[in-house]
Design an enzyme around this catalytic site. Structure first.
Site, PDB file in Angstrom:
ATOM      1  N   ARG A  39      13.676  23.346  31.819  1.00  0.00           N
ATOM      2  CA  ARG A  39      12.955  22.622  30.756  1.00  0.00           C
ATOM      3  C   ARG A  39      11.456  22.518  31.058  1.00  0.00           C
ATOM      4  O   ARG A  39      10.650  22.450  30.135  1.00  0.00           O
ATOM      5  CB  ARG A  39      13.566  21.232  30.562  1.00  0.00           C
ATOM      6  CG  ARG A  39      14.874  21.316  29.802  1.00  0.00           C
ATOM      7  CD  ARG A  39      15.456  19.982  29.463  1.00  0.00           C
ATOM      8  NE  ARG A  39      16.549  20.160  28.508  1.00  0.00           N
ATOM      9  CZ  ARG A  39      17.531  19.304  28.319  1.00  0.00           C
ATOM     10  NH1 ARG A  39      17.574  18.193  29.015  1.00  0.00           N
ATOM     11  NH2 ARG A  39      18.473  19.532  27.439  1.00  0.00           N
ATOM     12  N   LYS A 204      35.339  18.208  22.264  1.00  0.00           N
ATOM     13  CA  LYS A 204      35.500  17.285  21.124  1.00  0.00           C
ATOM     14  C   LYS A 204      35.398  17.970  19.778  1.00  0.00           C
ATOM     15  O   LYS A 204      34.376  18.553  19.446  1.00  0.00           O
ATOM     16  CB  LYS A 204      34.396  16.218  21.188  1.00  0.00           C
ATOM     17  CG  LYS A 204      34.648  15.129  22.210  1.00  0.00           C
ATOM     18  CD  LYS A 204      33.620  14.042  21.968  1.00  0.00           C
ATOM     19  CE  LYS A 204      33.510  13.119  23.152  1.00  0.00           C
ATOM     20  NZ  LYS A 204      32.248  12.392  23.130  1.00  0.00           N
ATOM     21  N   GLY A 362      23.259  22.456  26.062  1.00  0.00           N
ATOM     22  CA  GLY A 362      24.328  21.722  26.729  1.00  0.00           C
ATOM     23  C   GLY A 362      25.183  22.614  27.606  1.00  0.00           C
ATOM     24  O   GLY A 362      24.688  23.466  28.341  1.00  0.00           O
TER      25      GLY A 362
END
Length: 405
Positions: A39, A204, A362
């Site tokens: 990042r 999920k 992610g």
């Protein structure tokens, strides 16, 4: 798509001006050391451009979840040190627990063209996540121009990326990283080169509900893997043993299967699974006992933890012909080498295709990098939640706040 029509750092003149630049320095730390610098390196082109053009650059970012109070272990001090080394330039780190305090104001007042100041963790302030005017104003008072280069928080309306734009009098533009994210994701969703294959995994199903519906309308093939696949398998009437399931979403999965048939989108679900009696503990347990079974033959005392070899072959084959491919979410518990084969097979297939390959942030980004395929991908998104919401077709507040061309 309006999101593609935003002003960037190339559209402004920053010489002699104070430039507040919102970056994403939310890096992983261990014992005060940064364990993954991607990042930081992703932010360098925008920062270097602003410095080269004679801007007085004031950087800000959040780190972790301090929940509105100063936590020394979540200070941006290690970021200031490492960024200074990467830029070969001194960075003044304003150590104010209230972020815009005496140190920050003094440092900014003393700036010359080409200087750089880093503020403390914006989430030390409770107002940051509530998008409160007082903190937004304090940040805005430091600068003449606002640059947002933090795609990772673009799906949130916070003081440091949205609220501040109400009070900075000069232009509000996006940086190079943000521009790249908008371009790749926007192109994939709005105008993909076909065939367009989308791959969704992870645990999920609730996180990806609207994405599934939206992508079915956009892509030619939708591949489902990971823990979320078992709700689809159960929705088809198969036993799934102790596998992860969201019983409240069974009807939704049936609807999506029907929708795919109706609109002619090919929906691929696992044919077989790698199962074990329990989830690995620790997660990288090298002695985990596993077996492979057909998807309609998962024993009652086992749970699915990865896609099996037949599924890997099916998915890799589907990816081969793609011209555009978007992937969000691993195919299994990739942190365990025994359960990483499914994720590896998809990553390898994407690396070998001629397609434009876009990896949602992610876990998917972590997986392709850990497995050594990162450099073979066209674009790896820096924002997990933001890229998902973008693929859903939602307007992201952090993108919407920038000036249109």
């Amino acid at each position: 798509m309006a999101a593609l029509n935003k002003k960037t750092v190339d559209d402004i003149n920053v010489k002699g001006k104070g430039v507040l630049c919102r970056c994403d320095f939310n890096v992983p730390l261990k014992d005060g050391r940064i364990t993954d610098e991607s990042r930081l390196t992703a932010a360098l082109p925008t920062i270097e451009k602003l410095l080269k053009d004679g801007g007085r650059v004031i950087l800000c970012s959040h780190l972790g979840k301090p929940k509105g109070e100063p936590k020394p272990e979540l200070s941006l001090a290690p970021v200031a040190k490492r960024l200074s080394e990467l830029l070969h330039k001194e960075i003044v780190f304003a150590r104010d627990e209230n972020v815009v305090g005496e140190n920050a104001r003094k440092a900014v007042a003393a700036m010359k063209d080409g200087d750089i100041v880093l503020l403390e963790n914006t989430r030390y302030r409770p107002e940051e996540t509530k998008n409160g005017d007082a903190f937004s104003k304090e940040l805005a008072e430091l600068a003449d121009v606002f640059v947002d280069d933090a795609f990772g928080t673009a799906h949130r309306a916070h003081c440091s990326n949205v609220g501040v734009t109400k009070f900075v009098k000069g232009p509000h533009v996006v940086g190079y990283l943000m521009e790249k994210e908008i371009r790749f994701l926007g192109q994939a969703v709005e105008n993909p080169v076909r065939p367009f294959v989308a791959i969704l995994g992870g645990a999920k199903i609730s996180d990806k509900l609207n994405v599934i519906s939206n992508l079915l309308e956009k892509c030619d093939t939708l591949i489902i893997g990971g823990g979320m696949a078992f709700t689809f398998i159960k929705a088809q009437g198969h036993e799934i043993g102790k596998s992860l399931v969201d019983d409240s979403k069974l009807d939704y999965c049936r609807e999506m299967i029907e929708k795919a048939k109706k609109i002619g989108c090919r929906l691929l679900l696992p044919l077989d699974a790698v199962v074990a009696p329990s989830f690995p503990d620790p997660i990288d347990d090298p002695k985990l006992s596993v077996s492979t079974v057909d998807i309609n033959a998962i024993p009652a005392d086992q749970l699915g933890l990865d896609i099996g070899p037949k599924t890997r072959e099916l998915y890799a084959e589907a990816v081969k012909s793609a011209k555009t491919a978007v992937w969000n979410g691993p195919m299994g518990v990739f942190e365990n080498p025994i359960l990483a084969e499914g994720t590896k097979a998809v990553a390898k297939a994407l690396a070998e295709t001629e397609a434009t390959t876009i990896i949602g942030g992610g876990d998917s980004a972590a997986a392709v990098n850990i497995l050594g395929y990162g450099k073979k991908m066209t674009h790896i998104s820096t924002g997990g939640g933001a890229s998902l919401e973008f693929l859903e077709g939602k307007e992201l507040p952090g993108v919407a706040a920038a000036d249109d061309r």
